[in-house]
Motif scaffolding. Structure first.
Motif, PDB file in Angstrom:
ATOM      1  N   GLU A 104      14.847  -9.289  16.563  1.00 36.74           N
ATOM      2  CA  GLU A 104      15.826 -10.382  16.626  1.00 36.74           C
ATOM      3  C   GLU A 104      17.244  -9.828  16.572  1.00 36.74           C
ATOM      4  O   GLU A 104      18.127 -10.276  17.300  1.00 36.74           O
ATOM      5  N   LEU A 105      17.464  -8.859  15.707  1.00 34.78           N
ATOM      6  CA  LEU A 105      18.781  -8.218  15.615  1.00 34.78           C
ATOM      7  C   LEU A 105      19.147  -7.572  16.939  1.00 34.78           C
ATOM      8  O   LEU A 105      20.273  -7.727  17.438  1.00 34.78           O
ATOM      9  N   ARG A 106      18.215  -6.911  17.532  1.00 35.13           N
ATOM     10  CA  ARG A 106      18.431  -6.263  18.829  1.00 35.13           C
ATOM     11  C   ARG A 106      18.709  -7.297  19.932  1.00 35.13           C
ATOM     12  O   ARG A 106      19.571  -7.103  20.772  1.00 35.13           O
ATOM     13  N   ARG A 107      17.965  -8.407  19.899  1.00 38.04           N
ATOM     14  CA  ARG A 107      18.160  -9.480  20.881  1.00 38.04           C
ATOM     15  C   ARG A 107      19.561 -10.076  20.763  1.00 38.04           C
ATOM     16  O   ARG A 107      20.247 -10.291  21.746  1.00 38.04           O
ATOM     17  N   ARG A 108      19.995 -10.317  19.522  1.00 37.92           N
ATOM     18  CA  ARG A 108      21.343 -10.860  19.311  1.00 37.92           C
ATOM     19  C   ARG A 108      22.419  -9.898  19.798  1.00 37.92           C
ATOM     20  O   ARG A 108      23.392 -10.305  20.419  1.00 37.92           O
ATOM     21  N   PHE A 109      22.250  -8.622  19.488  1.00 38.46           N
ATOM     22  CA  PHE A 109      23.213  -7.607  19.929  1.00 38.46           C
ATOM     23  C   PHE A 109      23.316  -7.594  21.448  1.00 38.46           C
ATOM     24  O   PHE A 109      24.401  -7.654  22.010  1.00 38.46           O
ATOM     25  N   ARG A 110      22.178  -7.533  22.104  1.00 37.27           N
ATOM     26  CA  ARG A 110      22.173  -7.504  23.574  1.00 37.27           C
ATOM     27  C   ARG A 110      22.709  -8.800  24.160  1.00 37.27           C
ATOM     28  O   ARG A 110      23.328  -8.787  25.222  1.00 37.27           O
ATOM     29  N   GLY A 111      22.463  -9.912  23.476  1.00 31.09           N
ATOM     30  CA  GLY A 111      22.949 -11.205  23.948  1.00 31.09           C
ATOM     31  C   GLY A 111      24.470 -11.288  23.972  1.00 31.09           C
ATOM     32  O   GLY A 111      25.038 -12.060  24.743  1.00 31.09           O
ATOM     33  N   PHE A 112      25.121 -10.509  23.142  1.00 30.75           N
ATOM     34  CA  PHE A 112      26.588 -10.466  23.166  1.00 30.75           C
ATOM     35  C   PHE A 112      27.088  -9.358  24.083  1.00 30.75           C
ATOM     36  O   PHE A 112      27.958  -9.580  24.920  1.00 30.75           O
ATOM     37  N   VAL A 113      26.537  -8.190  23.922  1.00 32.50           N
ATOM     38  CA  VAL A 113      27.079  -7.007  24.596  1.00 32.50           C
ATOM     39  C   VAL A 113      26.875  -7.034  26.112  1.00 32.50           C
ATOM     40  O   VAL A 113      27.806  -6.725  26.860  1.00 32.50           O
ATOM     41  N   PHE A 114      25.708  -7.395  26.572  1.00 36.47           N
ATOM     42  CA  PHE A 114      25.459  -7.364  28.026  1.00 36.47           C
ATOM     43  C   PHE A 114      26.347  -8.344  28.790  1.00 36.47           C
ATOM     44  O   PHE A 114      26.990  -7.953  29.765  1.00 36.47           O
ATOM     45  N   PRO A 115      26.431  -9.615  28.386  1.00 38.27           N
ATOM     46  CA  PRO A 115      27.328 -10.515  29.121  1.00 38.27           C
ATOM     47  C   PRO A 115      28.794 -10.105  29.027  1.00 38.27           C
ATOM     48  O   PRO A 115      29.545 -10.206  30.006  1.00 38.27           O
ATOM     49  N   MET A 116      29.218  -9.622  27.866  1.00 39.93           N
ATOM     50  CA  MET A 116      30.615  -9.216  27.712  1.00 39.93           C
ATOM     51  C   MET A 116      30.908  -7.993  28.575  1.00 39.93           C
ATOM     52  O   MET A 116      31.986  -7.888  29.173  1.00 39.93           O
TER      53      MET A 116
END
Length: 112
Positions: free
Chosen positions: A24-36
């Motif tokens: 979940e932590l990894r999913r949240r991180f990627r959810g911010f970083v990839f779109p940005m």
């Protein structure tokens, strides 16, 4: 015992990576970083492509001595600092508490 099971049992880091909390932590991180990252790269390439293919537009003066290209270039710096600030605030609220909890859990496993 399979190699994966033995490795997870022997290595607390690998075991932690397989937990739902870590995923979940990894999913949240990627959810911010990839779109940005996609946003910033699109913005950057727009600047580069306009510089190459629309020099007349980029060379237009705004307010006397400043050009559109200079404003776009300065906008790159402003965008970089804004993204950094957004990430820092977001990570403090969204990632750090969960990462700290996982770290404490890992410290408890390593002490035993």
């Amino acid at each position: 015992m399979s190699n994966d099971a033995r490795t997870s049992a022997e290595d607390p880091y690998l075991a932690l990576q397989s937990t739902p909390e870590f995923q979940e932590l990894r999913r949240r991180f990627r959810g911010f970083v990839f779109p940005m990252t996609a946003f910033f790269l699109a913005w950057y390439f727009l600047y580069v492509l306009l510089s190459i293919f629309a020099p007349g537009f980029m060379g237009q003066r705004v307010g006397g001595t400043i050009t559109v290209g200079l404003l776009f270039g300065l906008g790159q710096f402003v965008t970089t600092f804004a993204i950094t600030l957004l990430y820092s605030r977001w990570a403090t609220r969204q990632l750090d508490p969960a990462a700290d909890a996982l770290g404490a859990r890992l410290d408890g496993v390593r002490e035993h």
